[in-house]
Enzyme design. Sequence first.
Site, mmCIF file in Angstrom:
data_model
loop_
_atom_site.group_PDB
_atom_site.id
_atom_site.type_symbol
_atom_site.label_atom_id
_atom_site.label_comp_id
_atom_site.label_asym_id
_atom_site.label_seq_id
_atom_site.Cartn_x
_atom_site.Cartn_y
_atom_site.Cartn_z
ATOM 1 N N ASP A 170 49.590 37.428 39.604
ATOM 2 C CA ASP A 170 50.005 37.330 38.200
ATOM 3 C C ASP A 170 49.933 38.674 37.493
ATOM 4 O OD1 ASP A 170 50.547 34.595 38.296
ATOM 5 O OD2 ASP A 170 48.479 34.059 37.828
ATOM 6 N N CYS A 206 33.784 34.316 39.349
ATOM 7 C CA CYS A 206 33.935 35.495 40.210
ATOM 8 C C CYS A 206 32.601 36.104 40.618
ATOM 9 C CB CYS A 206 34.814 36.542 39.527
ATOM 10 S SG CYS A 206 34.070 37.357 38.087
ATOM 11 N N MET A 225 44.888 45.136 36.125
ATOM 12 C CA MET A 225 45.367 44.608 37.399
ATOM 13 C C MET A 225 44.173 44.121 38.221
ATOM 14 S SD MET A 225 48.350 47.436 38.196
ATOM 15 C CE MET A 225 49.109 46.440 39.485
ATOM 16 N N SER A 226 44.060 42.801 38.346
ATOM 17 C CA SER A 226 42.911 42.207 39.028
ATOM 18 C C SER A 226 43.023 42.282 40.539
ATOM 19 C CB SER A 226 42.778 40.741 38.618
ATOM 20 O OG SER A 226 43.889 39.992 39.109
ATOM 21 N N GLY A 227 44.231 42.507 41.038
ATOM 22 C CA GLY A 227 44.467 42.441 42.467
ATOM 23 C C GLY A 227 45.176 41.169 42.864
ATOM 24 N N GLY A 228 45.498 40.331 41.867
ATOM 25 C CA GLY A 228 46.208 39.085 42.111
ATOM 26 C C GLY A 228 47.685 39.203 41.795
ATOM 27 N N LEU A 280 39.390 46.801 36.948
ATOM 28 C CA LEU A 280 38.045 46.836 36.389
ATOM 29 C C LEU A 280 37.022 46.550 37.486
ATOM 30 C CD1 LEU A 280 38.615 44.891 33.048
ATOM 31 C CD2 LEU A 280 38.907 47.329 33.544
ATOM 32 N N CYS A 288 34.521 36.770 29.127
ATOM 33 C CA CYS A 288 35.049 38.002 29.703
ATOM 34 C C CYS A 288 36.258 38.495 28.909
ATOM 35 C CB CYS A 288 35.428 37.772 31.168
ATOM 36 S SG CYS A 288 35.998 39.261 32.028
#
EC number: 2.8.1.13
Length: 381
Positions: free
Chosen positions: A26, A214, A21-24, A46, A115
Amino acid sequence: MTETSPRTENPPRPLRVLAAMSGGVDSAVAAARAAEAGHDVTGVHLALSANPQSFRTGARGCCTIEDSRDARRAADVIGIPFYVWDLAERFREDVVEDFVAEYEAGRTPNPCLRCNEKIKFAALLDKALALGFDAVCTGHYATVVTREDGSRELHRASDMAKDQSYVLGVLDERQLAHALFPLGDTLTTKDEIRAEAERRGLAVAKKPDSHDICFIADGDTRGFLAGRLGTAEGDILDEAGQKVGTHEGAYGYTIGQRKGLRIGTPAPDGKPRYVLDISPVDNTVTVGPAAALDVTGLTAVRPRWCGTPPAGGGRYTAQLRAHGEETPVTAEVRDGELSVDFDEPVRGVAPGQAVVLYDGSRVVGSATIAATRRAGAVPAA
């Protein structure tokens, strides 16, 4: 080449899933869909920077403290456990330092692709499997399908406008066997994904998409590289080897670049000039007309296959950039390297980029471009 064997969609049995979960929006909706499908889902964010404030602030990037908090709030709404894993050192070594080294060598890397290869589906997946998880789930728009013989394939997303299979072309069959992409097989627009997030009560529903790289806080790639590599003045040459300008570091240029060349001498025909070649050895940048950018073929190294490697040569389509168009090619593996010939010349191809081969919607594999073959006289290697 065409696909002939029947295929089935992602595994029907419940899995123990680790959702990145990137915080976005999607990745939040992907985690929610995985949980709704009956999987036992745990969320993980992460931490990819030893100093998160050094990464992009606000809602435009990823990997910030703000993103970590957004991911945690989304996990709470979904009702799944949530953790933050520190992979900053691995990210620095495998993505950031690789990015710098590639530019220093005169190549143009894709850090998002690296990545996925080194972090999300290597370091993260290995740790997930060691902890007893069955799969890693992400918010990428792509589809993993299972053939009747049990083998896995990576395919484009149902919606080509959002397809992200290009940056996943580095995944091998083992990694695909443990990958879930819940957003890839539905024909939903990004506005519909946001509407779904809002219906689910996810606060990230209106959060802007991330952009750029990023780990470059201000979006200034040339400035970031200058801080790592220093300045080194060199010559900008025309196709005849005549000096037409100077630069402060060859690493600040990419093949096909037009803007920011700072050339003092106009071209004889008055037309724009483009970067044709970057030579770290003598710190020169060669420029010339657009026609000299035409590439008829390429050689790529370190191929990675999304399943069984192709035997001999064949007909495919190739994609050369994350949002680029497909182009018909003939491709063949020779002595561990991939040789690609284009039906029609293409432009904007640079060493360091990835070439991804497709057979219909299926991703065959990818490789890193080492050299290009041009109709013109200037080699790009």
